[in-house]
Design an enzyme around this catalytic site. Structure first.
Site, PDB file in Angstrom:
ATOM      1  N   ASP A  51       0.847  -1.186   0.000  1.00  0.00           N
ATOM      2  CA  ASP A  51       0.000   0.000   0.000  1.00  0.00           C
ATOM      3  C   ASP A  51       0.885   1.239   0.000  1.00  0.00           C
ATOM      4  O   ASP A  51       2.048   1.181   0.422  1.00  0.00           O
ATOM      5  CB  ASP A  51      -0.911   0.010   1.228  1.00  0.00           C
ATOM      6  CG  ASP A  51      -2.171   0.845   1.009  1.00  0.00           C
ATOM      7  OD1 ASP A  51      -3.218   0.251   0.698  1.00  0.00           O
ATOM      8  OD2 ASP A  51      -2.088   2.077   1.128  1.00  0.00           O
ATOM      9  N   ASP A  77       3.944   2.923  -4.394  1.00  0.00           N
ATOM     10  CA  ASP A  77       2.843   3.284  -5.282  1.00  0.00           C
ATOM     11  C   ASP A  77       2.853   2.350  -6.491  1.00  0.00           C
ATOM     12  O   ASP A  77       3.779   2.387  -7.304  1.00  0.00           O
ATOM     13  CB  ASP A  77       3.011   4.738  -5.731  1.00  0.00           C
ATOM     14  CG  ASP A  77       1.818   5.266  -6.497  1.00  0.00           C
ATOM     15  OD1 ASP A  77       1.026   4.455  -7.018  1.00  0.00           O
ATOM     16  OD2 ASP A  77       1.671   6.500  -6.599  1.00  0.00           O
ATOM     17  N   VAL A  78       1.827   1.519  -6.623  1.00  0.00           N
ATOM     18  CA  VAL A  78       1.810   0.529  -7.702  1.00  0.00           C
ATOM     19  C   VAL A  78       1.495   1.148  -9.062  1.00  0.00           C
ATOM     20  O   VAL A  78       1.462   0.440 -10.068  1.00  0.00           O
ATOM     21  CB  VAL A  78       0.824  -0.625  -7.408  1.00  0.00           C
ATOM     22  CG1 VAL A  78       1.342  -1.480  -6.273  1.00  0.00           C
ATOM     23  CG2 VAL A  78      -0.574  -0.108  -7.141  1.00  0.00           C
ATOM     24  N   ASN A 104      -6.177  -4.568  -5.956  1.00  0.00           N
ATOM     25  CA  ASN A 104      -7.283  -3.937  -5.248  1.00  0.00           C
ATOM     26  C   ASN A 104      -7.077  -2.415  -5.238  1.00  0.00           C
ATOM     27  O   ASN A 104      -7.056  -1.791  -4.193  1.00  0.00           O
ATOM     28  CB  ASN A 104      -7.336  -4.480  -3.816  1.00  0.00           C
ATOM     29  CG  ASN A 104      -8.579  -4.069  -3.078  1.00  0.00           C
ATOM     30  OD1 ASN A 104      -9.633  -4.672  -3.257  1.00  0.00           O
ATOM     31  ND2 ASN A 104      -8.490  -3.046  -2.240  1.00  0.00           N
ATOM     32  N   TYR A 170     -13.754   6.795 -13.319  1.00  0.00           N
ATOM     33  CA  TYR A 170     -13.749   5.578 -12.519  1.00  0.00           C
ATOM     34  C   TYR A 170     -14.461   4.450 -13.254  1.00  0.00           C
ATOM     35  O   TYR A 170     -13.951   3.321 -13.350  1.00  0.00           O
ATOM     36  CB  TYR A 170     -14.432   5.849 -11.180  1.00  0.00           C
ATOM     37  CG  TYR A 170     -14.459   4.656 -10.250  1.00  0.00           C
ATOM     38  CD1 TYR A 170     -13.344   4.305  -9.504  1.00  0.00           C
ATOM     39  CD2 TYR A 170     -15.622   3.894 -10.094  1.00  0.00           C
ATOM     40  CE1 TYR A 170     -13.368   3.221  -8.643  1.00  0.00           C
ATOM     41  CE2 TYR A 170     -15.657   2.815  -9.235  1.00  0.00           C
ATOM     42  CZ  TYR A 170     -14.528   2.483  -8.504  1.00  0.00           C
ATOM     43  OH  TYR A 170     -14.551   1.397  -7.662  1.00  0.00           O
ATOM     44  N   LYS A 174     -12.705   1.027 -14.599  1.00  0.00           N
ATOM     45  CA  LYS A 174     -13.099  -0.250 -14.012  1.00  0.00           C
ATOM     46  C   LYS A 174     -13.664  -1.202 -15.076  1.00  0.00           C
ATOM     47  O   LYS A 174     -13.523  -2.425 -14.958  1.00  0.00           O
ATOM     48  CB  LYS A 174     -14.110  -0.024 -12.887  1.00  0.00           C
ATOM     49  CG  LYS A 174     -13.469   0.514 -11.609  1.00  0.00           C
ATOM     50  CD  LYS A 174     -12.413  -0.434 -11.064  1.00  0.00           C
ATOM     51  CE  LYS A 174     -11.812   0.024  -9.764  1.00  0.00           C
ATOM     52  NZ  LYS A 174     -10.790  -0.930  -9.236  1.00  0.00           N
TER      53      LYS A 174
END
Length: 273
Positions: A51, A77-78, A104, A170, A174
């Site tokens: 995270d 930070d991914v 996630n 968003y 998604k």
């Protein structure tokens, strides 16, 4: 008919390494990522809790260890490639090759095309979709080397349908997560890698207090009640409802499940109105 009894439900994850991108919580309480981390650990997995928020990730790790489970905190930070490379290198050094990737990650802002700048759209896409690509690029070689692995990506009902208010960036990103995961599943099925999307509906997590609730009411409890009334089952879901679906997909109980979406929404997307 064989005299052998049917197999027991194979949900045990003992010895497997699960990398959870987004294993903290945006606010105190049980986020989907945190509940998933704890659930995987309860099934015996060694959990890499990644995270951006170090304190939140450490809290998740502490919850797992308090129950006697195995967890390791990773901070970064991914959406940044160098961070992702470092995070996975640290995960392998501590626990070994990755068996399960749980992505996630999700940020957004309200607004339609006239209210969403190109910079905001790019930022949200990088976080929600770009980070999935970066994580898959790191986890997939481990899975292919052993011809076994599972990728679980968290989408949203907002990626399937309009949810009553404009949430363009968003929703579009998604939806992209769903298609990304479908393509991943098809390309690597023959090599033993499964990929599925979990699609939560209206879930009562800490995130709604700061973002979604204001779309319904300034009063948080009224907003919760209004969201619950939208759902055929009459309530919002909990983070555990989603986490349990993820745990199923991570396990051998879902050995014949790939390239699909597991919708966890209390019947919401099946409604006519």
């Amino acid at each position: 008919m064989s005299a052998n009894p049917p197999p027991a439900l194979p949900t045990d994850l003992t010895g497997r390494v699960v990398f959870v991108a987004g294993g903290g919580s945006a606010a105190p309480g049980w986020s989907i990522g945190r509940a998933a981390c704890v659930t995987y650990a309860r099934q015996g997995a060694r959990v890499c809790v990644a995270d951006r928020d170090a304190a939140s990730a450490q809290e998740t790790t502490a919850l797992i260890r308090a129950e006697g489970g195995h967890a390791y905190t990773l901070v970064g930070d991914v959406a940044i490639e160098a961070d992702v490379q470092r995070l996975f290198a640290e995960a392998r050094a501590h626990f070994g090759p990755i068996d399960v990737l749980h992505h996630n990650v999700g940020i957004g802002q309200t607004g339609g095309p006239l209210e969403t700048s190109a910079d905001d759209f790019a930022r949200i896409h990088a976080a929600n979709v770009g980070s999935l690509l970066l994580c898959v690029q790191q986890a997939l070689p481990d899975m292919l080397a052993r011809r076994r692995g599972a990728v679980i990506a968290i989408s949203s009902v907002a990626g399937l349908r309009y949810v009553g208010y404009p949430h363009l960036a968003y929703s579009v990103t998604k939806a992209a997560v769903v298609q990304f995961t479908r393509m991943l599943a098809q390309q690597y099925a023959a090599q033993g890698v499964r990929a599925n999307t979990v699609v939560p509906g209206l879930i009562d997590t800490p995130r709604i207090a700061g973002t979604v609730a204001k779309m319904f009411s300034d009063n948080l409890e009224e907003a919760r009640a209004a969201r619950g009334r939208q759902v055929p089952l009459g309530r919002m879901g909990s983070a555990w409802d989603v986490a349990h679906a993820c745990a199923f997909l991570a396990s051998d109980a879902a050995a014949y499940v790939t390239g699909t979406e597991l919708v966890v929404d209390g019947g919401l997307t099946g409604k006519y109105t």
